[in-house]
Design an enzyme around this catalytic site. Sequence first.
Site, PDB file in Angstrom:
ATOM      1  N   CYS A 104      56.548-112.197  93.790  1.00 45.07           N
ATOM      2  CA  CYS A 104      56.721-110.813  94.246  1.00 45.07           C
ATOM      3  C   CYS A 104      55.830-109.852  93.455  1.00 45.07           C
ATOM      4  CB  CYS A 104      58.193-110.440  94.103  1.00 45.07           C
ATOM      5  SG  CYS A 104      58.558-108.697  94.275  1.00 45.07           S
ATOM      6  N   CYS A 107      57.619-106.806  91.924  1.00 43.95           N
ATOM      7  CA  CYS A 107      58.449-107.265  90.794  1.00 43.95           C
ATOM      8  C   CYS A 107      57.617-107.300  89.514  1.00 43.95           C
ATOM      9  CB  CYS A 107      59.026-108.648  91.065  1.00 43.95           C
ATOM     10  SG  CYS A 107      60.136-108.713  92.483  1.00 43.95           S
TER      11      CYS A 107
END
Length: 181
Positions: A104, A107
């Site tokens: 991600c 993230c």
Amino acid sequence: MAIENCLQLSTSASVGTVAVKSHVHHLQPSSKVNVPTFRGLKRSFPALSSSVSSSSPRQFRYSSVVCKASEAVKEVQDVNDSSWKEFVLESEVPVMVDFWAPWCGPCKLIAPVIDELAKEYSGKIAVYKLNTDEAPGIATQYNIRSIPTVLFFKNGERKESIIGAVPKSTLTDSIEKYLSP
């Protein structure tokens, strides 16, 4: 935890640990060994007995007390299925959990912010990260549909969720809400 780390001696300050062990054969059984005492960030050495000071004067001259409180939270700890209940639900302090995955991009953007907050609020809140690929059950249980998602818990109860890579100020405002009684 930070207090315990602050009172530890660094390896260069091993007067009370390794250095004393290496010079024990020079001491009489009734001799006392005086080690540095902690007085804030300054070092203080009590008066040395003649047997200790004559056997290793340089050892004491180059040792120093180092506060490791800033290293108490080097990185946010992982939480998983087996540790979730103990670390999150049974915590006596508010908890912030970052739900993330290694693939991600957002993230990865918010990870340094989470690390900074963990250091800034060390001892006041507990900060954990949960890899949703490794613990999908918990992610499903808390309806995590997008990552990164940050959940806040207080007294084992879910209080708030923040979705996306948000500014540090957004997370700080939420943390401050849960620090007050």
